[in-house]
Scaffold this motif. Sequence first.
Motif, PDB file in Angstrom:
ATOM      1  N   LEU A  63     -14.996 -59.223  30.393  1.00  0.00           N
ATOM      2  CA  LEU A  63     -13.579 -58.969  30.132  1.00  0.00           C
ATOM      3  C   LEU A  63     -13.168 -59.403  28.730  1.00  0.00           C
ATOM      4  O   LEU A  63     -12.106 -59.015  28.244  1.00  0.00           O
ATOM      5  N   ASP A  64     -13.996 -60.214  28.066  1.00  0.00           N
ATOM      6  CA  ASP A  64     -13.702 -60.705  26.717  1.00  0.00           C
ATOM      7  C   ASP A  64     -14.492 -59.976  25.638  1.00  0.00           C
ATOM      8  O   ASP A  64     -14.561 -60.445  24.501  1.00  0.00           O
ATOM      9  N   ASP A  66     -13.873 -57.153  24.133  1.00  0.00           N
ATOM     10  CA  ASP A  66     -13.041 -56.371  23.218  1.00  0.00           C
ATOM     11  C   ASP A  66     -13.401 -54.883  23.236  1.00  0.00           C
ATOM     12  O   ASP A  66     -13.413 -54.217  22.197  1.00  0.00           O
ATOM     13  N   LEU A  83      -8.321 -63.421  35.584  1.00  0.00           N
ATOM     14  CA  LEU A  83      -7.257 -63.433  34.573  1.00  0.00           C
ATOM     15  C   LEU A  83      -5.930 -63.938  35.139  1.00  0.00           C
ATOM     16  O   LEU A  83      -4.875 -63.522  34.701  1.00  0.00           O
ATOM     17  N   GLY A 133       0.147 -60.169  31.637  1.00  0.00           N
ATOM     18  CA  GLY A 133      -0.071 -59.083  30.694  1.00  0.00           C
ATOM     19  C   GLY A 133      -0.299 -57.729  31.334  1.00  0.00           C
ATOM     20  O   GLY A 133      -0.287 -56.712  30.644  1.00  0.00           O
ATOM     21  N   SER A 149      -2.663 -52.060  34.783  1.00  0.00           N
ATOM     22  CA  SER A 149      -3.152 -51.816  33.426  1.00  0.00           C
ATOM     23  C   SER A 149      -2.645 -52.870  32.461  1.00  0.00           C
ATOM     24  O   SER A 149      -1.513 -53.352  32.586  1.00  0.00           O
ATOM     25  N   ASP A 150      -3.481 -53.172  31.492  1.00  0.00           N
ATOM     26  CA  ASP A 150      -3.097 -53.961  30.331  1.00  0.00           C
ATOM     27  C   ASP A 150      -3.620 -53.210  29.101  1.00  0.00           C
ATOM     28  O   ASP A 150      -4.705 -53.500  28.601  1.00  0.00           O
ATOM     29  N   ASP A 152      -2.857 -53.260  26.035  1.00  0.00           N
ATOM     30  CA  ASP A 152      -3.070 -54.064  24.827  1.00  0.00           C
ATOM     31  C   ASP A 152      -4.485 -54.619  24.764  1.00  0.00           C
ATOM     32  O   ASP A 152      -5.073 -54.717  23.694  1.00  0.00           O
ATOM     33  N   ARG A 153      -5.030 -54.986  25.925  1.00  0.00           N
ATOM     34  CA  ARG A 153      -6.407 -55.486  25.989  1.00  0.00           C
ATOM     35  C   ARG A 153      -7.387 -54.419  26.473  1.00  0.00           C
ATOM     36  O   ARG A 153      -8.582 -54.693  26.596  1.00  0.00           O
ATOM     37  N   GLU A 154      -6.866 -53.203  26.758  1.00  0.00           N
ATOM     38  CA  GLU A 154      -7.688 -52.092  27.254  1.00  0.00           C
ATOM     39  C   GLU A 154      -8.402 -52.454  28.556  1.00  0.00           C
ATOM     40  O   GLU A 154      -9.581 -52.151  28.752  1.00  0.00           O
ATOM     41  N   LEU A 155      -7.662 -53.089  29.471  1.00  0.00           N
ATOM     42  CA  LEU A 155      -8.189 -53.450  30.788  1.00  0.00           C
ATOM     43  C   LEU A 155      -7.402 -52.681  31.845  1.00  0.00           C
ATOM     44  O   LEU A 155      -6.163 -52.722  31.849  1.00  0.00           O
TER      45      LEU A 155
END
Length: 182
Positions: A63-64, A66, A83, A133, A149-150, A152-155
């Motif tokens: 998840l980190d 990027d 998260l 987020g 969805s997030d 901003d972090r594309e998750l």
Amino acid sequence: MTRILVVDNHGQFMHLERRALRDAGVDTEIVDNDTPPEDLDADGLVLSGGPDMDRIGRCAEYLDMDIPVLGICLGMQIMATELDGEVGAGDYGGYADVDVRIVDDDDPLVGSLAPETRVWASHADEVTALPTGFTHTATSDVCEIEAMSDPDRELYGVQWHPEVAHTAEGDEVFANFIARCD
């Protein structure tokens, strides 16, 4: 060519996820969930479904990275748990056809499915509180948080299985995710 890896969380549909990506023209393969993040060369990841949280390997580390991540069923629950969201037992266990209402038609993953879509989902466990987020993007009579969805972090996460034939617009979910990875 876009490269998206499917992370093996020991679920029964992971090969269908890979096939859906391959059929969409993506370079893809299945990787073990114990693979070190630095060994994953990809433009995006799919965290596959699976039987339980005890066998998620290094998914939290992914998840980190990027890069965009799509969590499917257990994959979405991993995101929530790691998260600061919450996962709990659903009121309805087992697989079923479910009518899902899209509550955020601007969402890059599921917004194009608005106003609703028919999906195949398991609700033995489900996300009960969103992580910080994230936006709640889809709901049903069976499960409050069917998607989140997030951007901003594309998750991104969906409780349902877009890779199976019972899901009406599953290919569109994958196409929308692929667009985030290009």
